[in-house]
Write an enzyme that holds these catalytic residues in place. Structure first.
Site, PDB file in Angstrom:
ATOM      1  N   CYS A   1       8.469 -10.013   4.845  1.00  0.00           N
ATOM      2  CA  CYS A   1       8.030  -9.956   6.241  1.00  0.00           C
ATOM      3  C   CYS A   1       7.711 -11.357   6.746  1.00  0.00           C
ATOM      4  O   CYS A   1       6.749 -11.568   7.471  1.00  0.00           O
ATOM      5  CB  CYS A   1       6.868  -8.994   6.421  1.00  0.00           C
ATOM      6  SG  CYS A   1       5.495  -9.306   5.335  1.00  0.00           S
TER       7      CYS A   1
ATOM      8  N   GLU B   1       2.869  -1.595  -8.783  1.00  0.00           N
ATOM      9  CA  GLU B   1       2.054  -2.584  -8.069  1.00  0.00           C
ATOM     10  C   GLU B   1       1.183  -3.292  -9.096  1.00  0.00           C
ATOM     11  O   GLU B   1       0.432  -2.659  -9.826  1.00  0.00           O
ATOM     12  CB  GLU B   1       1.190  -1.893  -7.002  1.00  0.00           C
ATOM     13  CG  GLU B   1       0.081  -2.735  -6.415  1.00  0.00           C
ATOM     14  CD  GLU B   1       0.562  -4.027  -5.735  1.00  0.00           C
ATOM     15  OE1 GLU B   1       1.506  -3.991  -4.949  1.00  0.00           O
ATOM     16  OE2 GLU B   1      -0.035  -5.085  -6.046  1.00  0.00           O
TER      17      GLU B   1
ATOM     18  N   PRO C   1       0.793  -1.246   0.000  1.00  0.00           N
ATOM     19  CA  PRO C   1       0.000   0.000   0.000  1.00  0.00           C
ATOM     20  C   PRO C   1       0.823   1.293   0.000  1.00  0.00           C
ATOM     21  O   PRO C   1       0.241   2.360   0.000  1.00  0.00           O
ATOM     22  CB  PRO C   1      -0.818  -0.107   1.297  1.00  0.00           C
ATOM     23  CG  PRO C   1       0.032  -0.953   2.197  1.00  0.00           C
ATOM     24  CD  PRO C   1       0.763  -1.924   1.300  1.00  0.00           C
TER      25      PRO C   1
HETATM   26  N1  SAM Z   1       6.141  -2.298  -0.168  1.00  0.00           N
HETATM   27  C1  SAM Z   1       4.776  -2.289   0.333  1.00  0.00           C
HETATM   28  C2  SAM Z   1       4.687  -1.343   1.511  1.00  0.00           C
HETATM   29  O1  SAM Z   1       5.689  -1.121   2.200  1.00  0.00           O
HETATM   30  O2  SAM Z   1       3.595  -0.803   1.749  1.00  0.00           O
HETATM   31  C3  SAM Z   1       4.313  -3.699   0.674  1.00  0.00           C
HETATM   32  C4  SAM Z   1       4.453  -4.657  -0.479  1.00  0.00           C
HETATM   33  S1  SAM Z   1       3.709  -6.231  -0.223  1.00  0.00           S
HETATM   34  C5  SAM Z   1       4.832  -7.011   0.809  1.00  0.00           C
HETATM   35  C6  SAM Z   1       3.978  -7.012  -1.772  1.00  0.00           C
HETATM   36  C7  SAM Z   1       3.153  -6.448  -2.908  1.00  0.00           C
HETATM   37  O3  SAM Z   1       3.589  -7.061  -4.120  1.00  0.00           O
HETATM   38  C8  SAM Z   1       1.666  -6.732  -2.807  1.00  0.00           C
HETATM   39  O4  SAM Z   1       0.952  -5.526  -2.840  1.00  0.00           O
HETATM   40  C9  SAM Z   1       1.354  -7.574  -4.047  1.00  0.00           C
HETATM   41  O5  SAM Z   1       0.087  -7.298  -4.615  1.00  0.00           O
HETATM   42  C10 SAM Z   1       2.463  -7.161  -4.980  1.00  0.00           C
HETATM   43  N2  SAM Z   1       2.798  -8.133  -6.045  1.00  0.00           N
HETATM   44  C11 SAM Z   1       2.585  -9.473  -6.067  1.00  0.00           C
HETATM   45  N3  SAM Z   1       3.043 -10.004  -7.207  1.00  0.00           N
HETATM   46  C12 SAM Z   1       3.578  -8.982  -7.926  1.00  0.00           C
HETATM   47  C13 SAM Z   1       4.205  -8.887  -9.198  1.00  0.00           C
HETATM   48  N4  SAM Z   1       4.392  -9.962  -9.964  1.00  0.00           N
HETATM   49  N5  SAM Z   1       4.603  -7.665  -9.630  1.00  0.00           N
HETATM   50  C14 SAM Z   1       4.427  -6.562  -8.867  1.00  0.00           C
HETATM   51  N6  SAM Z   1       3.840  -6.587  -7.649  1.00  0.00           N
HETATM   52  C15 SAM Z   1       3.419  -7.782  -7.194  1.00  0.00           C
END
Ligand code: SAM
Length: 320
Positions: free
Chosen positions: A252, A149, A129
């Site tokens: 995480c 994203e 987010p």
């Molecule tokens: N960095 C964010 C923060 O600090 O608020 C949290 C990121 S969360 C751990 C990982 C994110 O990667 C998710 O929102 C997910 O939808 C996205 N995601 C999953 N597969 C992905 C892909 N192939 N390419 C880009 N984003 C992806």
């Protein structure tokens, strides 16, 4: 907390018990206790430098909060309290930037490791987010910050976060994209000085409190596919870096398969990257964070009593 204790998903806990009991040994006993009991949970308050801070800082000090990382690492203004509990959430007010962002303090370690400097071209490959994008913009004025994203709904959430914290004139240097991060490298090769890969992972904290048993079962059964996705994202991130540029990989989860093993596989298969030493960062944060022993390629923050931050794994690679 004052609210109802959320229900632990026993199926997920049993799975973690088998895995992490082995991987972390004795340390798992405390980590499990902290993760499963909200009485230990703490929240950090990251101040927004684009909003007024003085009244808020007075209030935080009055409530027993203290500054984290003061003078040691960066201009980030983050406050923590040693007691458990949560500073109230701030509602969005039309036409006014938010003053602070509540987060797990360990989420700032990947941003500190990234070491953003004014003028850098930076990519946040998995950005929603948006907590870490916001934190990057607290540290520096990037030449360009690309926030990517893949998920459409989460991408809208990311956009809202950015708009609530970043003034309009700075948004000119921020680009949001909805691409599959695995393809980013081919689309923009050699473009960035710094890339953050805050990868999709087994989010231990949230998985433990999943009330939907079908979803929990599916997640656990598909868990072994995550390292392959993480490796593909890292390979793409390496491609999108200029030579001499660096990337930070973070998750995480406590899972070694998604942390050190992923980095080891990248170091094995990509001759153009080397691991960066994070011992200075470890030394600078060791008073406020409990770090796991025996981690080969990065740092792993273990939730502890009075230091409930993490889980968070951080590793840094440099493109040669
Ligand atoms: N960095 C964010 C923060 O600090 O608020 C949290 C990121 S969360 C751990 C990982 C994110 O990667 C998710 O929102 C997910 O939808 C996205 N995601 C999953 N597969 C992905 C892909 N192939 N390419 C880009 N984003 C992806």
């Amino acid at each position: 907390m004052g609210k109802l204790q959320k229900q632990i998903c026993q199926f997920v806990l049993a799975h973690f018990e088998r895995n992490y009991g082995k991987e972390l040994g004795e340390a798992w006993v405390t980590v499990r206790e902290v993760l499963t009991s909200s009485q230990y949970w703490q929240y950090a308050v990251l101040l927004n430098r684009f909003s007024s801070q003085s009244e808020l800082e007075k209030d935080l000090l009055l409530k027993g909060y203290r500054r984290l990382f003061e003078h040691k690492l960066s201009s980030l203004k983050c406050y923590i309290s040693d007691a458990a509990g949560r500073f109230p959430n701030q509602r969005h007010k039309f036409g006014k930037l938010k003053d602070y962002y509540l987060l797990n303090a360990a989420s700032l370690l990947p941003v500190l490791a990234l070491d953003a400097k004014d003028g850098d071209y930076i990519l946040d490959l998995c950005a929603a987010p948006g907590g870490k994008s916001i934190a990057v913009l607290q540290c520096a004025y990037p030449g360009q910050l690309y926030c990517n994203e893949q998920d459409r709904v989460r991408s809208r959430w990311l956009q809202q976060t950015l708009e609530s914290f970043i003034p309009d004139h700075l948004m000119n240097s921020v680009t949001t994209l909805e691409l599959d991060g695995r393809q980013f490298g081919q689309l923009r090769p050699g473009m960035f000085d710094k890339v953050l890969v805050d990868a999709p992972c087994s989010n231990d904290r949230s998985w433990l409190f999943n009330s939907n048993i079908q979803q929990a079962t599916l997640r656990i059964s598909q868990r072994s596919e995550l390292p392959s996705l993480q490796i593909q994202l890292l390979r793409s991130a390496i491609e999108t870096l200029r030579p001499g540029g660096s990337l930070v990989y973070s998750t995480c989860t406590l899972s070694g398969a998604e942390n050190d093993n992923v980095v080891a596989r990248i170091l094995d298969c990509c001759g153009n990257v080397q691991a960066e030493d994070l011992s200075n960062l470890a030394a600078a944060v060791s008073q406020d964070f409990t770090l796991a022993a025996g981690i080969q390629h990065g740092l792993l923050v273990l939730p502890d009593k009075g230091k409930a931050w993490g889980p968070m794994y951080v590793a840094k690679l440099k493109k040669i």
